[in-house]
Design a protein around this motif. Sequence first.
Motif, PDB file in Angstrom:
ATOM      1  N   LYS A  13       0.854  -1.184   0.000  1.00 43.25           N
ATOM      2  CA  LYS A  13       0.000   0.000   0.000  1.00 43.25           C
ATOM      3  C   LYS A  13       0.891   1.235   0.000  1.00 43.25           C
ATOM      4  O   LYS A  13       1.880   1.292   0.724  1.00 43.25           O
ATOM      5  N   MET A  14       0.531   2.202  -0.835  1.00 40.29           N
ATOM      6  CA  MET A  14       1.260   3.459  -0.902  1.00 40.29           C
ATOM      7  C   MET A  14       0.318   4.570  -0.470  1.00 40.29           C
ATOM      8  O   MET A  14      -0.839   4.608  -0.892  1.00 40.29           O
ATOM      9  N   ILE A  15       0.817   5.463   0.369  1.00 35.71           N
ATOM     10  CA  ILE A  15       0.059   6.644   0.758  1.00 35.71           C
ATOM     11  C   ILE A  15       0.876   7.864   0.371  1.00 35.71           C
ATOM     12  O   ILE A  15       2.067   7.951   0.700  1.00 35.71           O
ATOM     13  N   ALA A  16       0.256   8.797  -0.340  1.00 34.38           N
ATOM     14  CA  ALA A  16       0.911  10.031  -0.755  1.00 34.38           C
ATOM     15  C   ALA A  16       0.120  11.206  -0.194  1.00 34.38           C
ATOM     16  O   ALA A  16      -1.105  11.247  -0.316  1.00 34.38           O
ATOM     17  N   GLU A  17       0.834  12.148   0.423  1.00 29.40           N
ATOM     18  CA  GLU A  17       0.183  13.320   1.009  1.00 29.40           C
ATOM     19  C   GLU A  17       0.904  14.588   0.591  1.00 29.40           C
ATOM     20  O   GLU A  17       2.137  14.616   0.528  1.00 29.40           O
ATOM     21  N   ARG A  18       0.119  15.634   0.335  1.00 25.49           N
ATOM     22  CA  ARG A  18       0.674  16.951   0.030  1.00 25.49           C
ATOM     23  C   ARG A  18      -0.416  17.970   0.307  1.00 25.49           C
ATOM     24  O   ARG A  18      -1.549  17.813  -0.152  1.00 25.49           O
ATOM     25  N   ASP A  19      -0.054  19.010   1.050  1.00 22.99           N
ATOM     26  CA  ASP A  19      -1.004  20.048   1.429  1.00 22.99           C
ATOM     27  C   ASP A  19      -2.238  19.390   2.066  1.00 22.99           C
ATOM     28  O   ASP A  19      -2.115  18.670   3.021  1.00 22.99           O
ATOM     29  N   ASN A  20      -3.412  19.605   1.509  1.00 19.54           N
ATOM     30  CA  ASN A  20      -4.638  19.028   2.060  1.00 19.54           C
ATOM     31  C   ASN A  20      -5.110  17.810   1.274  1.00 19.54           C
ATOM     32  O   ASN A  20      -6.270  17.424   1.373  1.00 19.54           O
ATOM     33  N   LYS A  38       7.942   6.341  -6.479  1.00 23.06           N
ATOM     34  CA  LYS A  38       9.069   7.183  -6.889  1.00 23.06           C
ATOM     35  C   LYS A  38       8.600   8.368  -7.718  1.00 23.06           C
ATOM     36  O   LYS A  38       9.092   9.482  -7.555  1.00 23.06           O
ATOM     37  N   VAL A  39       7.636   8.146  -8.603  1.00 22.00           N
ATOM     38  CA  VAL A  39       7.106   9.236  -9.429  1.00 22.00           C
ATOM     39  C   VAL A  39       6.428  10.278  -8.537  1.00 22.00           C
ATOM     40  O   VAL A  39       6.681  11.483  -8.660  1.00 22.00           O
ATOM     41  N   TRP A  40       5.557   9.827  -7.638  1.00 20.87           N
ATOM     42  CA  TRP A  40       4.852  10.762  -6.755  1.00 20.87           C
ATOM     43  C   TRP A  40       5.828  11.531  -5.879  1.00 20.87           C
ATOM     44  O   TRP A  40       5.687  12.735  -5.676  1.00 20.87           O
ATOM     45  N   ALA A  41       6.844  10.847  -5.329  1.00 22.65           N
ATOM     46  CA  ALA A  41       7.835  11.506  -4.473  1.00 22.65           C
ATOM     47  C   ALA A  41       8.609  12.564  -5.271  1.00 22.65           C
ATOM     48  O   ALA A  41       8.888  13.649  -4.761  1.00 22.65           O
ATOM     49  N   SER A  42       8.919  12.262  -6.529  1.00 22.09           N
ATOM     50  CA  SER A  42       9.660  13.211  -7.360  1.00 22.09           C
ATOM     51  C   SER A  42       8.836  14.459  -7.673  1.00 22.09           C
ATOM     52  O   SER A  42       9.389  15.499  -8.019  1.00 22.09           O
ATOM     53  N   GLU A  43       7.523  14.351  -7.533  1.00 25.02           N
ATOM     54  CA  GLU A  43       6.641  15.488  -7.777  1.00 25.02           C
ATOM     55  C   GLU A  43       6.290  16.252  -6.494  1.00 25.02           C
ATOM     56  O   GLU A  43       5.377  17.061  -6.475  1.00 25.02           O
ATOM     57  N   GLY A  44       7.015  15.943  -5.410  1.00 27.99           N
ATOM     58  CA  GLY A  44       6.854  16.703  -4.183  1.00 27.99           C
ATOM     59  C   GLY A  44       5.883  16.146  -3.164  1.00 27.99           C
ATOM     60  O   GLY A  44       5.579  16.799  -2.165  1.00 27.99           O
ATOM     61  N   TRP A  45       5.398  14.943  -3.374  1.00 25.15           N
ATOM     62  CA  TRP A  45       4.485  14.315  -2.414  1.00 25.15           C
ATOM     63  C   TRP A  45       5.282  13.629  -1.317  1.00 25.15           C
ATOM     64  O   TRP A  45       6.372  13.108  -1.556  1.00 25.15           O
ATOM     65  N   ARG A  46       4.737  13.600  -0.100  1.00 23.72           N
ATOM     66  CA  ARG A  46       5.287  12.791   0.991  1.00 23.72           C
ATOM     67  C   ARG A  46       4.712  11.395   0.803  1.00 23.72           C
ATOM     68  O   ARG A  46       3.495  11.211   0.892  1.00 23.72           O
ATOM     69  N   VAL A  47       5.571  10.429   0.557  1.00 20.26           N
ATOM     70  CA  VAL A  47       5.122   9.093   0.172  1.00 20.26           C
ATOM     71  C   VAL A  47       5.669   8.044   1.141  1.00 20.26           C
ATOM     72  O   VAL A  47       6.832   8.100   1.538  1.00 20.26           O
ATOM     73  N   VAL A  48       4.813   7.095   1.506  1.00 17.67           N
ATOM     74  CA  VAL A  48       5.215   5.953   2.328  1.00 17.67           C
ATOM     75  C   VAL A  48       4.607   4.701   1.715  1.00 17.67           C
ATOM     76  O   VAL A  48       3.451   4.707   1.292  1.00 17.67           O
ATOM     77  N   ASP A  53       3.548  -7.016   5.903  1.00 13.78           N
ATOM     78  CA  ASP A  53       3.852  -7.217   7.319  1.00 13.78           C
ATOM     79  C   ASP A  53       3.665  -5.941   8.143  1.00 13.78           C
ATOM     80  O   ASP A  53       3.896  -5.939   9.341  1.00 13.78           O
ATOM     81  N   GLY A  54       3.281  -4.841   7.472  1.00 11.76           N
ATOM     82  CA  GLY A  54       3.067  -3.581   8.172  1.00 11.76           C
ATOM     83  C   GLY A  54       4.307  -2.715   8.282  1.00 11.76           C
ATOM     84  O   GLY A  54       4.279  -1.659   8.891  1.00 11.76           O
ATOM     85  N   LYS A  55       5.433  -3.150   7.689  1.00  9.95           N
ATOM     86  CA  LYS A  55       6.653  -2.348   7.725  1.00  9.95           C
ATOM     87  C   LYS A  55       6.527  -1.192   6.741  1.00  9.95           C
ATOM     88  O   LYS A  55       6.133  -1.383   5.599  1.00  9.95           O
ATOM     89  N   ALA A  56       6.866   0.015   7.207  1.00  5.15           N
ATOM     90  CA  ALA A  56       6.773   1.214   6.377  1.00  5.15           C
ATOM     91  C   ALA A  56       8.124   1.546   5.755  1.00  5.15           C
ATOM     92  O   ALA A  56       9.168   1.391   6.396  1.00  5.15           O
ATOM     93  N   TYR A  57       8.096   1.994   4.502  1.00  8.20           N
ATOM     94  CA  TYR A  57       9.293   2.377   3.769  1.00  8.20           C
ATOM     95  C   TYR A  57       9.147   3.812   3.285  1.00  8.20           C
ATOM     96  O   TYR A  57       8.172   4.150   2.617  1.00  8.20           O
ATOM     97  N   ALA A  58      10.129   4.646   3.605  1.00  5.98           N
ATOM     98  CA  ALA A  58      10.181   6.030   3.129  1.00  5.98           C
ATOM     99  C   ALA A  58      10.975   6.057   1.822  1.00  5.98           C
ATOM    100  O   ALA A  58      11.656   5.083   1.487  1.00  5.98           O
ATOM    101  N   PRO A  59      10.937   7.172   1.079  1.00  8.67           N
ATOM    102  CA  PRO A  59      11.638   7.226  -0.218  1.00  8.67           C
ATOM    103  C   PRO A  59      13.098   6.756  -0.216  1.00  8.67           C
ATOM    104  O   PRO A  59      13.492   6.051  -1.142  1.00  8.67           O
ATOM    105  N   PRO A  60      13.913   7.067   0.804  1.00 11.61           N
ATOM    106  CA  PRO A  60      15.295   6.561   0.755  1.00 11.61           C
ATOM    107  C   PRO A  60      15.392   5.026   0.797  1.00 11.61           C
ATOM    108  O   PRO A  60      16.426   4.465   0.433  1.00 11.61           O
TER     109      PRO A  60
END
Length: 68
Positions: A13-20, A38-48, A53-60
Amino acid sequence: MQGDARGRELAYKMIAERDNEKYSFARESRLLIVAKAKVWASEGWRVVITDQDGKAYAPPEFDQLSAA
């Protein structure tokens, strides 16, 4: 988690957030969700990405997830 058309739970599952705005996507394919994230993150979204298993991954960490 949401299920797919066959009733199975989707593994990633991917969640992307920006502004509201907030969007979420679920996919069975690790490679597709990483590419989308990767595309969403490159466009300025905060993506996880969260795996089955419930492990979260940030862009790095996306590359380690795609290599798993």
